[in-house]
Design a protein around this motif. Structure first.
Motif, PDB file in Angstrom:
ATOM      1  N   CYS A   4     114.487  62.395  39.706  1.00  0.00           N
ATOM      2  CA  CYS A   4     114.761  60.956  39.727  1.00  0.00           C
ATOM      3  C   CYS A   4     113.574  60.181  39.140  1.00  0.00           C
ATOM      4  N   PRO A   5     113.690  59.658  37.920  1.00  0.00           N
ATOM      5  CA  PRO A   5     112.586  58.913  37.301  1.00  0.00           C
ATOM      6  C   PRO A   5     112.110  57.728  38.146  1.00  0.00           C
ATOM      7  N   ALA A   6     113.041  56.999  38.752  1.00  0.00           N
ATOM      8  CA  ALA A   6     112.653  55.852  39.576  1.00  0.00           C
ATOM      9  C   ALA A   6     111.856  56.307  40.789  1.00  0.00           C
ATOM     10  N   GLY A   7     112.276  57.428  41.373  1.00  0.00           N
ATOM     11  CA  GLY A   7     111.561  57.969  42.515  1.00  0.00           C
ATOM     12  C   GLY A   7     110.176  58.453  42.137  1.00  0.00           C
ATOM     13  N   GLN A   8     110.065  59.067  40.958  1.00  0.00           N
ATOM     14  CA  GLN A   8     108.765  59.541  40.491  1.00  0.00           C
ATOM     15  C   GLN A   8     107.810  58.370  40.241  1.00  0.00           C
ATOM     16  N   GLU A   9     108.335  57.308  39.680  1.00  0.00           N
ATOM     17  CA  GLU A   9     107.511  56.119  39.460  1.00  0.00           C
ATOM     18  C   GLU A   9     107.024  55.564  40.804  1.00  0.00           C
ATOM     19  N   GLU A  10     107.895  55.596  41.789  1.00  0.00           N
ATOM     20  CA  GLU A  10     107.542  55.078  43.108  1.00  0.00           C
ATOM     21  C   GLU A  10     106.430  55.913  43.753  1.00  0.00           C
ATOM     22  N   ILE A  11     106.569  57.239  43.719  1.00  0.00           N
ATOM     23  CA  ILE A  11     105.543  58.052  44.375  1.00  0.00           C
ATOM     24  C   ILE A  11     104.246  58.094  43.567  1.00  0.00           C
ATOM     25  N   THR A  12     104.329  57.786  42.270  1.00  0.00           N
ATOM     26  CA  THR A  12     103.105  57.733  41.460  1.00  0.00           C
ATOM     27  C   THR A  12     102.190  56.627  41.955  1.00  0.00           C
ATOM     28  N   TRP A  13     102.749  55.409  42.091  1.00  0.00           N
ATOM     29  CA  TRP A  13     101.889  54.306  42.525  1.00  0.00           C
ATOM     30  C   TRP A  13     101.512  54.444  43.996  1.00  0.00           C
ATOM     31  N   ARG A  14     102.419  55.030  44.795  1.00  0.00           N
ATOM     32  CA  ARG A  14     102.086  55.228  46.211  1.00  0.00           C
ATOM     33  C   ARG A  14     100.943  56.241  46.362  1.00  0.00           C
ATOM     34  N   SER A  15     100.929  57.243  45.494  1.00  0.00           N
ATOM     35  CA  SER A  15      99.842  58.209  45.530  1.00  0.00           C
ATOM     36  C   SER A  15      98.531  57.554  45.119  1.00  0.00           C
ATOM     37  N   LYS A  16      98.568  56.723  44.097  1.00  0.00           N
ATOM     38  CA  LYS A  16      97.365  56.003  43.650  1.00  0.00           C
ATOM     39  C   LYS A  16      96.801  55.146  44.776  1.00  0.00           C
ATOM     40  N   GLU A  17      97.682  54.552  45.572  1.00  0.00           N
ATOM     41  CA  GLU A  17      97.264  53.657  46.653  1.00  0.00           C
ATOM     42  C   GLU A  17      97.013  54.397  47.970  1.00  0.00           C
ATOM     43  N   GLY A  18      97.178  55.705  47.941  1.00  0.00           N
ATOM     44  CA  GLY A  18      96.976  56.486  49.164  1.00  0.00           C
ATOM     45  C   GLY A  18      98.028  56.215  50.220  1.00  0.00           C
ATOM     46  N   LYS A  19      99.253  55.945  49.783  1.00  0.00           N
ATOM     47  CA  LYS A  19     100.321  55.561  50.706  1.00  0.00           C
ATOM     48  C   LYS A  19     101.347  56.671  50.937  1.00  0.00           C
ATOM     49  N   ILE A  20     100.968  57.918  50.668  1.00  0.00           N
ATOM     50  CA  ILE A  20     101.861  59.044  50.941  1.00  0.00           C
ATOM     51  C   ILE A  20     101.183  59.974  51.937  1.00  0.00           C
ATOM     52  N   LYS A  21     101.873  60.300  53.009  1.00  0.00           N
ATOM     53  CA  LYS A  21     101.325  61.219  54.005  1.00  0.00           C
ATOM     54  C   LYS A  21     101.283  62.639  53.439  1.00  0.00           C
ATOM     55  N   LYS A  22     100.259  63.377  53.814  1.00  0.00           N
ATOM     56  CA  LYS A  22     100.097  64.740  53.308  1.00  0.00           C
ATOM     57  C   LYS A  22     101.263  65.633  53.713  1.00  0.00           C
TER      58      LYS A  22
END
Length: 296
Positions: A255-273
């Motif tokens: 899902c390109p939209a989903g990948q874009e979402e997790i890209t910026w969330r990863s940059k901001e440290g907003k994804i749990k390990k």
């Protein structure tokens, strides 16, 4: 399809309707493309606990003791780790080491024993155990299982077991909709409105709601509305709904939209390990950073 206002016949469940509301694109991957959606540790734990309760409440009331539950849990565990349906899922989600198995048994037993904090099982008057229904709403078939129907004070009540923690009150609406659906099914099958629906969040609390015709009519309207939206999406396309759950989606790599979402969330440290999309988010964010580099 004849008319947008008249949904074509669909076969749904509460979980599939909830998934569509969460993200239509994920619904398409799961139910149109028929891609697998790994259950995960929590789901495996929940399946095991439910299986123990199913066998436990088949016992006569006077035999529903802690000792009887322990015997059932041992028996079901041995079946669970060797059964062709569950063994592979168990190994993938729980692990293969004895330490993994021990921790699973401990967590399961804590959930199971918390039932006694809510009730005395020997006093429960079971009407139906693991009741399967097929509700018809304007030609839409909705299938499901009710964990337990019981009689209390001359009225039928619904009980559904949950192994997770109870959500905060402002997030309980979706969970209560499940009870409204069960109420509609009981009314259709038995001609009697159950008086109450209860969610047993084991080890946490009971969340309950009265059931009445107004709430049954509400869920029937919601089922019809969801079916209309699904049929429209089949024509116009399934649009993704992006947000924090993209990191937990089994299909984010498609899902390109989903990948874009997790890209910026990863940059901001907003994804749990612990999120399945954590590593992919890191890789995408690193690739985006490299792409943005200024070269001589």
């Amino acid at each position: 399809m004849t008319d947008d206002a008249t949904p074509t016949p669909l076969r749904l469940s509460f979980s599939s309707m909830s998934l569509f509301k969460q993200c239509p694109k994920r619904w398409e991957f799961r139910y149109i493309d028929k891609l697998g959606d790994p259950a995960g540790y929590a789901a495996t734990l929940g399946s095991f606990v439910h299986q123990c309760f199913e066998h436990f409440f088949e016992l006569p009331a006077a035999k529903r003791t802690r000792e009887a539950m322990k015997a059932i849990a041992r028996e079901q565990y041995d079946l669970f780790i060797t059964h062709e349906r569950y063994a592979t899922e168990f190994a993938e989600n729980v692990g293969t080491e004895e330490a993994d198995h021990k921790l699973f048994r401990q967590k399961a037993w804590i959930s199971i024993m918390s039932l006694w904090e809510f009730e005395n099982p020997e006093s429960v008057k079971v009407v139906h155990n693991e009741y399967e229904f097929l509700l018809d709403v304007d030609g839409i078939k909705v299938k499901g299982f009710i964990d337990r129907l019981e009689e209390k004070n001359g009225k039928v009540e619904i009980v559904d077991y949950k192994t997770g923690k109870a959500p905060m009150r402002r997030y309980q609406a979706d969970k209560l909709e499940q009870l409204y659906l069960y109420g509609a099914a009981v009314l259709e099958d038995f001609g009697e409105m159950p008086s109450k629906g209860k969610l047993y969040f084991l080890g946490s609390e009971i969340v309950s709601t009265p059931l009445n015709k107004g709430r049954v009519d509400l869920i029937r309207r919601n089922i019809t509305a969801t079916a209309v939206k699904i049929n429209k999406a089949k024509i116009n396309g399934f649009e993704p709904t992006v947000g924090p759950l993209c990191a937990w989606c089994a299909y984010v790599d498609k899902c390109p939209a989903g990948q874009e979402e997790i890209t910026w969330r990863s940059k901001e440290g907003k994804i749990k390990k612990a999120a399945p999309g954590y590593q992919l988010g890191k890789e995408l964010a690193a690739a985006a950073a490299l792409e943005a580099e200024t070269y001589f």
